[in-house]
Enzyme design. Structure first.
Site, mmCIF file in Angstrom:
data_model
loop_
_atom_site.group_PDB
_atom_site.id
_atom_site.type_symbol
_atom_site.label_atom_id
_atom_site.label_comp_id
_atom_site.label_asym_id
_atom_site.label_seq_id
_atom_site.Cartn_x
_atom_site.Cartn_y
_atom_site.Cartn_z
ATOM 1 N N ASP A 1 4.947 -3.933 6.473
ATOM 2 C CA ASP A 1 4.201 -2.776 5.991
ATOM 3 C C ASP A 1 5.127 -1.561 6.080
ATOM 4 O O ASP A 1 6.332 -1.712 6.229
ATOM 5 C CB ASP A 1 2.887 -2.602 6.777
ATOM 6 C CG ASP A 1 3.126 -2.401 8.267
ATOM 7 O OD1 ASP A 1 4.277 -2.091 8.659
ATOM 8 O OD2 ASP A 1 2.178 -2.551 9.039
ATOM 9 N N TYR B 1 1.041 9.464 -11.680
ATOM 10 C CA TYR B 1 1.101 8.096 -11.136
ATOM 11 C C TYR B 1 1.665 7.150 -12.203
ATOM 12 O O TYR B 1 2.600 6.384 -11.945
ATOM 13 C CB TYR B 1 -0.307 7.658 -10.705
ATOM 14 C CG TYR B 1 -0.468 6.182 -10.452
ATOM 15 C CD1 TYR B 1 0.026 5.584 -9.303
ATOM 16 C CD2 TYR B 1 -1.145 5.365 -11.382
ATOM 17 C CE1 TYR B 1 -0.136 4.221 -9.078
ATOM 18 C CE2 TYR B 1 -1.315 4.014 -11.161
ATOM 19 C CZ TYR B 1 -0.803 3.445 -10.011
ATOM 20 O OH TYR B 1 -0.956 2.097 -9.800
ATOM 21 N N TRP C 1 -7.455 -2.015 -12.771
ATOM 22 C CA TRP C 1 -8.734 -1.993 -12.035
ATOM 23 C C TRP C 1 -8.774 -3.039 -10.905
ATOM 24 O O TRP C 1 -9.685 -3.879 -10.858
ATOM 25 C CB TRP C 1 -9.892 -2.238 -12.994
ATOM 26 C CG TRP C 1 -10.077 -1.226 -14.082
ATOM 27 C CD1 TRP C 1 -9.209 -0.273 -14.506
ATOM 28 C CD2 TRP C 1 -11.254 -1.059 -14.901
ATOM 29 N NE1 TRP C 1 -9.748 0.469 -15.536
ATOM 30 C CE2 TRP C 1 -11.011 0.002 -15.794
ATOM 31 C CE3 TRP C 1 -12.473 -1.706 -14.976
ATOM 32 C CZ2 TRP C 1 -11.949 0.434 -16.734
ATOM 33 C CZ3 TRP C 1 -13.403 -1.292 -15.913
ATOM 34 C CH2 TRP C 1 -13.144 -0.231 -16.776
HETATM 35 P P1 NDP Z 1 -3.189 -0.673 -2.351
HETATM 36 O O1 NDP Z 1 -3.315 0.812 -2.396
HETATM 37 O O2 NDP Z 1 -4.313 -1.496 -1.850
HETATM 38 O O3 NDP Z 1 -1.916 -1.070 -1.508
HETATM 39 C C1 NDP Z 1 -0.719 -0.393 -1.602
HETATM 40 C C2 NDP Z 1 0.043 -0.664 -0.338
HETATM 41 O O4 NDP Z 1 1.255 0.081 -0.427
HETATM 42 C C3 NDP Z 1 -0.688 -0.215 0.939
HETATM 43 O O5 NDP Z 1 -0.685 -1.256 1.883
HETATM 44 C C4 NDP Z 1 0.144 0.953 1.417
HETATM 45 O O6 NDP Z 1 0.267 1.041 2.810
HETATM 46 C C5 NDP Z 1 1.493 0.593 0.850
HETATM 47 N N1 NDP Z 1 2.356 1.759 0.851
HETATM 48 C C6 NDP Z 1 2.102 2.994 0.377
HETATM 49 N N2 NDP Z 1 3.141 3.808 0.658
HETATM 50 C C7 NDP Z 1 4.046 3.053 1.313
HETATM 51 C C8 NDP Z 1 5.315 3.312 1.880
HETATM 52 N N3 NDP Z 1 5.869 4.510 1.853
HETATM 53 N N4 NDP Z 1 5.970 2.301 2.481
HETATM 54 C C9 NDP Z 1 5.425 1.056 2.545
HETATM 55 N N5 NDP Z 1 4.221 0.752 2.055
HETATM 56 C C10 NDP Z 1 3.547 1.746 1.433
HETATM 57 O O7 NDP Z 1 -2.764 -1.101 -3.805
HETATM 58 P P2 NDP Z 1 -3.042 -2.444 -4.604
HETATM 59 O O8 NDP Z 1 -2.843 -3.620 -3.711
HETATM 60 O O9 NDP Z 1 -4.320 -2.283 -5.319
HETATM 61 O O10 NDP Z 1 -1.870 -2.358 -5.685
HETATM 62 C C11 NDP Z 1 -0.841 -3.328 -5.783
HETATM 63 C C12 NDP Z 1 -0.002 -3.001 -7.002
HETATM 64 O O11 NDP Z 1 -0.819 -3.034 -8.173
HETATM 65 C C13 NDP Z 1 0.665 -1.625 -6.992
HETATM 66 O O12 NDP Z 1 1.930 -1.717 -7.557
HETATM 67 C C14 NDP Z 1 -0.236 -0.782 -7.895
HETATM 68 O O13 NDP Z 1 0.481 0.279 -8.487
HETATM 69 C C15 NDP Z 1 -0.656 -1.833 -8.908
HETATM 70 N N6 NDP Z 1 -1.923 -1.529 -9.578
HETATM 71 C C16 NDP Z 1 -3.048 -1.245 -8.829
HETATM 72 C C17 NDP Z 1 -4.240 -0.941 -9.465
HETATM 73 C C18 NDP Z 1 -5.476 -0.621 -8.678
HETATM 74 O O14 NDP Z 1 -6.532 -0.423 -9.305
HETATM 75 N N7 NDP Z 1 -5.432 -0.591 -7.338
HETATM 76 C C19 NDP Z 1 -4.354 -0.955 -10.940
HETATM 77 C C20 NDP Z 1 -3.121 -1.296 -11.617
HETATM 78 C C21 NDP Z 1 -1.968 -1.575 -10.941
HETATM 79 P P3 NDP Z 1 -0.812 1.797 3.716
HETATM 80 O O15 NDP Z 1 -1.981 0.863 3.749
HETATM 81 O O16 NDP Z 1 -0.117 1.950 5.007
HETATM 82 O O17 NDP Z 1 -1.100 3.084 3.021
#
Ligand code: NDP
Length: 301
Positions: free
Chosen positions: A30, A133, A158
């Site tokens: 993480d 974004y 989504w």
């Molecule tokens: P989440 O927001 O659930 O998860 C993102 C993760 O990234 C979190 O665990 C967060 O950690 C981590 N993170 C954020 N900043 C950092 C950092 N500086 N260093 C390390 N980890 C970091 O996103 P999703 O699982 O939903 O998204 C997965 C992928 O899908 C992403 O690439 C997103 O752009 C893409 N996506 C998502 C959509 C959505 O609706 N959610 C839609 C389309 C694409 P922490 O929990 O500590 O904040």
């Protein structure tokens, strides 16, 4: 096979911990520094240099990046951080993957498109993000492709998971508390389960390691389409059918213009998944099946 998984606790990262486990040794990080069998490793995407150091020390065959700056509205003000996490970290991963001849798997979004029209977007359609974004996610895609590393980029939409907060859970909570819900009816897309994303990733990973020419960018979402309004209605209908007591009487459709947010949202989030289905011989289920499964978990049925 050694697989480095970044962003392990996000919606998709959590499901990937499960889906990748049968493919090899998964070193899941993480944002914090973790003590691992390979020493202390940082998975902080806001520090591309620490990330490079982690990858050089670990020397994985596959890097899966499930981490991202996903706070769409906040990204309008935290532009520099969103850029570092979504663009510069992707570049660092890609350059290190190239040095190792590793496969990089990354996720992007339909927000790279401007949301015009009603046709499902193809991978070859012109991109034009309408918010910061989307701009940073597009830059991440481009930096990965420009690096020349072996890669798979899945654009999705989504995303939901039973773990953490999601739109369906919010609708359930509001439906218990209020008699009327106002929900946007002019944004159309497909709710995509983190489980589906993780399972497809595992299949595509295996096939791409055998056939590197499969690498590239793919649209990944379940079959079908729905508005947020009809999605909310579906959630409420399933919950009621399961015996939930809900206060809600009216789910009113509203327009995007009636619900201003700091970041603009595209109206058309439909993704054409033909390329993915053909390349990897996949069947994508309709969006209702994953949402129903998630609801059963959330409702403990
Ligand atoms: P989440 O927001 O659930 O998860 C993102 C993760 O990234 C979190 O665990 C967060 O950690 C981590 N993170 C954020 N900043 C950092 C950092 N500086 N260093 C390390 N980890 C970091 O996103 P999703 O699982 O939903 O998204 C997965 C992928 O899908 C992403 O690439 C997103 O752009 C893409 N996506 C998502 C959509 C959505 O609706 N959610 C839609 C389309 C694409 P922490 O929990 O500590 O904040």
């Amino acid at each position: 096979m050694k697989i480095l998984l970044l962003g392990k606790n996000g919606q998709v990262g959590w499901e990937l911990q499960r889906a990748l486990a049968v493919l090899g040794e998964v070193i899941a990080l993480d944002r914090h520094t973790s003590q691992t069998a390979y020493g202390e490793l940082s998975g902080d995407l806001s520090s591309p240099d620490s990330l490079r150091d982690t990858i050089r020390r670990l020397q994985p065959q596959v890097i899966v990046n499930a981490g991202a700056y996903t706070a769409v509205d906040k990204a309008e003000t935290e532009q520099e951080l969103a850029h570092r996490v979504n663009a510069l970290a992707s570049q660092a991963m890609a350059e290190e993957a190239l040095r190792l001849d590793a496969l990089l798997i990354h996720y992007s979004t339909d927000y790279v498109f401007d949301g015009t029209g009603t046709t499902a977007w193809k991978e070859t359609d012109a991109v034009s993000p309408v918010n910061h974004y989307g701009t940073t996610k597009l830059e991440g895609e481009r930096l990965i492709a420009a690096s020349g590393c072996k890669h798979l980029i899945f654009r999705t939409s989504w995303v939901y998971a039973s773990r953490g907060n999601n739109f369906a859970k919010t609708m359930l909570r509001l439906a218990r508390e209020r008699t009327t819900l106002n929900v946007i009816a002019d944004q159309i897309g497909a709710p995509t389960g983190a489980e589906l994303l993780a399972d497809v990733t595992a299949v595509a990973l295996q096939q791409t390691l055998k056939q590197p020419e499969l690498g590239g960018i793919y649209h990944l979402a379940p079959a079908g389409e729905v508005s947020w309004h009809a999605y909310a209605q579906y959630v409420i209908d399933v919950a009621r059918a399961q015996g939930e007591t809900l206060a809600v009487e009216t789910v009113a459709p509203i327009g995007t213009v009636d619900y201003p947010t700091p970041a603009r949202r595209p109206l058309n989030s439909r993704l054409n998944t033909e390329k993915l289905r053909e390349a990897f011989s996949l069947h994508l289920p309709n969006w209702q099946s994953g949402v129903t499964r998630m609801l059963m978990e959330v409702l403990n049925k």
